[in-house]
Write an enzyme that holds these catalytic residues in place. Structure first.
Site, PDB file in Angstrom:
ATOM      1  N   MET A  96      45.814  32.639  29.708  1.00 53.69           N
ATOM      2  CA  MET A  96      46.547  32.762  30.975  1.00 53.69           C
ATOM      3  C   MET A  96      47.767  33.656  30.786  1.00 53.69           C
ATOM      4  O   MET A  96      48.419  33.608  29.742  1.00 53.69           O
ATOM      5  CB  MET A  96      46.987  31.393  31.479  1.00 53.69           C
ATOM      6  CG  MET A  96      45.866  30.372  31.573  1.00 53.69           C
ATOM      7  SD  MET A  96      46.470  28.790  32.195  1.00 53.69           S
ATOM      8  CE  MET A  96      45.037  27.754  31.892  1.00 53.69           C
ATOM      9  N   HIS A 104      37.868  32.307  28.206  1.00 51.73           N
ATOM     10  CA  HIS A 104      38.026  32.422  29.663  1.00 51.73           C
ATOM     11  C   HIS A 104      39.331  33.160  29.954  1.00 51.73           C
ATOM     12  O   HIS A 104      40.415  32.629  29.730  1.00 51.73           O
ATOM     13  CB  HIS A 104      38.038  31.013  30.275  1.00 51.73           C
ATOM     14  CG  HIS A 104      38.250  30.990  31.742  1.00 51.73           C
ATOM     15  ND1 HIS A 104      38.626  29.832  32.409  1.00 51.73           N
ATOM     16  CD2 HIS A 104      38.161  31.957  32.699  1.00 51.73           C
ATOM     17  CE1 HIS A 104      38.746  30.107  33.696  1.00 51.73           C
ATOM     18  NE2 HIS A 104      38.481  31.378  33.893  1.00 51.73           N
ATOM     19  N   HIS A 156      36.229  26.227  23.870  1.00 45.83           N
ATOM     20  CA  HIS A 156      36.664  26.894  25.100  1.00 45.83           C
ATOM     21  C   HIS A 156      38.138  27.274  24.982  1.00 45.83           C
ATOM     22  O   HIS A 156      38.996  26.426  24.728  1.00 45.83           O
ATOM     23  CB  HIS A 156      36.461  25.970  26.302  1.00 45.83           C
ATOM     24  CG  HIS A 156      36.678  26.648  27.615  1.00 45.83           C
ATOM     25  ND1 HIS A 156      35.724  27.425  28.235  1.00 45.83           N
ATOM     26  CD2 HIS A 156      37.758  26.682  28.432  1.00 45.83           C
ATOM     27  CE1 HIS A 156      36.190  27.894  29.379  1.00 45.83           C
ATOM     28  NE2 HIS A 156      37.430  27.461  29.517  1.00 45.83           N
ATOM     29  N   MET A 207      35.082  26.818  38.744  1.00 41.67           N
ATOM     30  CA  MET A 207      36.362  26.131  38.582  1.00 41.67           C
ATOM     31  C   MET A 207      36.440  24.995  39.603  1.00 41.67           C
ATOM     32  O   MET A 207      36.435  25.233  40.810  1.00 41.67           O
ATOM     33  CB  MET A 207      37.522  27.105  38.791  1.00 41.67           C
ATOM     34  CG  MET A 207      37.670  28.159  37.701  1.00 41.67           C
ATOM     35  SD  MET A 207      37.945  27.466  36.046  1.00 41.67           S
ATOM     36  CE  MET A 207      39.484  26.557  36.297  1.00 41.67           C
ATOM     37  N   ASP A 228      34.517  23.612  34.959  1.00 35.81           N
ATOM     38  CA  ASP A 228      35.808  23.414  34.291  1.00 35.81           C
ATOM     39  C   ASP A 228      36.815  22.891  35.304  1.00 35.81           C
ATOM     40  O   ASP A 228      37.048  23.517  36.335  1.00 35.81           O
ATOM     41  CB  ASP A 228      36.286  24.749  33.715  1.00 35.81           C
ATOM     42  CG  ASP A 228      37.592  24.639  32.944  1.00 35.81           C
ATOM     43  OD1 ASP A 228      38.138  23.517  32.824  1.00 35.81           O
ATOM     44  OD2 ASP A 228      38.076  25.676  32.455  1.00 35.81           O
ATOM     45  N   ASP A 278      41.266  28.995  26.882  1.00 39.54           N
ATOM     46  CA  ASP A 278      41.851  29.407  28.161  1.00 39.54           C
ATOM     47  C   ASP A 278      43.001  30.373  27.923  1.00 39.54           C
ATOM     48  O   ASP A 278      44.008  30.017  27.301  1.00 39.54           O
ATOM     49  CB  ASP A 278      42.372  28.188  28.925  1.00 39.54           C
ATOM     50  CG  ASP A 278      41.242  27.320  29.454  1.00 39.54           C
ATOM     51  OD1 ASP A 278      40.387  27.858  30.179  1.00 39.54           O
ATOM     52  OD2 ASP A 278      41.221  26.112  29.149  1.00 39.54           O
ATOM     53  N   SER A 323      38.254  22.224  25.756  1.00 38.24           N
ATOM     54  CA  SER A 323      39.282  23.224  26.047  1.00 38.24           C
ATOM     55  C   SER A 323      40.484  22.983  25.155  1.00 38.24           C
ATOM     56  O   SER A 323      41.150  21.936  25.251  1.00 38.24           O
ATOM     57  CB  SER A 323      39.714  23.144  27.512  1.00 38.24           C
ATOM     58  OG  SER A 323      40.875  23.930  27.720  1.00 38.24           O
ATOM     59  N   MET A 365      42.007  34.456  32.242  1.00 37.18           N
ATOM     60  CA  MET A 365      42.681  34.318  33.539  1.00 37.18           C
ATOM     61  C   MET A 365      43.881  35.261  33.524  1.00 37.18           C
ATOM     62  O   MET A 365      45.041  34.841  33.529  1.00 37.18           O
ATOM     63  CB  MET A 365      43.088  32.858  33.767  1.00 37.18           C
ATOM     64  CG  MET A 365      41.896  31.953  34.020  1.00 37.18           C
ATOM     65  SD  MET A 365      42.284  30.191  33.899  1.00 37.18           S
ATOM     66  CE  MET A 365      42.053  29.955  32.120  1.00 37.18           C
TER      67      MET A 365
END
Length: 220
Positions: free
Chosen positions: A39, A68, A35, A139, A177, A37, A10, A70
């Site tokens: 957000m 991913h 990966h 998660m 994760d 992330d 990540s 979010m």
């Protein structure tokens, strides 16, 4: 049959002042996926990066970009991340009113589709979309920040999802994760995970240690 364990570092734990070099370094060190992330400060209590950063990072690695999201509402941004170079786009069922349609949208853009389950999200969300998902992400922390402690109750969820995936007959990654380290990684794999997202455990020690860290997480 369960696949060999893949490692997805990540980049949330990478040096953001040298993000391109960091992506290239974990690629060279043997990462299977990169990966990412994303957000928004709304769906989760943190803000990270947008599609423009994904686009800027794309030339630094040929590995699978595992993005991913979010963010909420998520549908408005799917095409941006697809165009930026994401290979897998993972969404949360809570991030839009019709997540079946969202998964269809991802696949219509030629990308693999993932669904992410927060610690409090029941695995039943997956049952009616098994034909649309290429990845299920459990998660094992509440999303928003790196460096959190692994939530033990998620091991049972991983095991139950492993059974569902095997019964489906489809090739679906079971990814975990949150709080993945040398102690929790083998336990997640034993429960049925075949892709481990690891931020702190990968990026600790700087580039010279990345290959060693990745091998250790695989149990090699």
């Amino acid at each position: 049959m369960q696949q060999a364990t893949k490692i997805a570092p990540s980049i949330l734990s990478a040096d953001f002042a040298a993000l391109g070099a960091e992506v290239a370094a974990v690629d060279a060190a043997g990462a299977d996926y990169i990966h990412v992330d994303v957000m928004d400060g709304h769906f989760v209590p943190n803000i990270t990066i947008g599609s423009s950063v994904v686009k800027a990072l794309r030339p630094h690695s040929n590995k699978i970009f595992d993005v991913h999201l979010m963010i909420s509402p998520v549908d408005l941004f799917i095409e941006d991340f697809a165009n930026a170079g994401a290979d897998i786009i993972t969404i949360h069922p809570e991030a839009g009113p019709h997540f079946h349609r969202t998964l269809q949208l991802i696949r219509s853009l030629g990308k693999k589709a993932g669904i992410s389950l927060n610690p409090g999200t029941p695995l039943e969300y997956v049952e009616n979309v098994m034909d649309l998902v290429d990845l299920v992400l459990v998660m094992s922390v509440n999303p928003g920040f790196g460096g959190q402690k692994f939530i033990e109750t998620q091991l049972d969820k991983i095991s139950r999802l492993r059974e569902m995936i095997d019964a489906s007959g489809r090739q679906i990654d079971l990814q975990v994760d949150g709080g993945i380290n040398l102690e929790t990684a083998p336990r997640a794999v034993a429960a049925g995970a075949d892709v481990l997202v690891a931020g702190t455990a990968t990026f600790t020690g700087g580039p010279a240690k990345y290959a060693e860290n990745i091998r250790a997480l695989r149990g090699e």
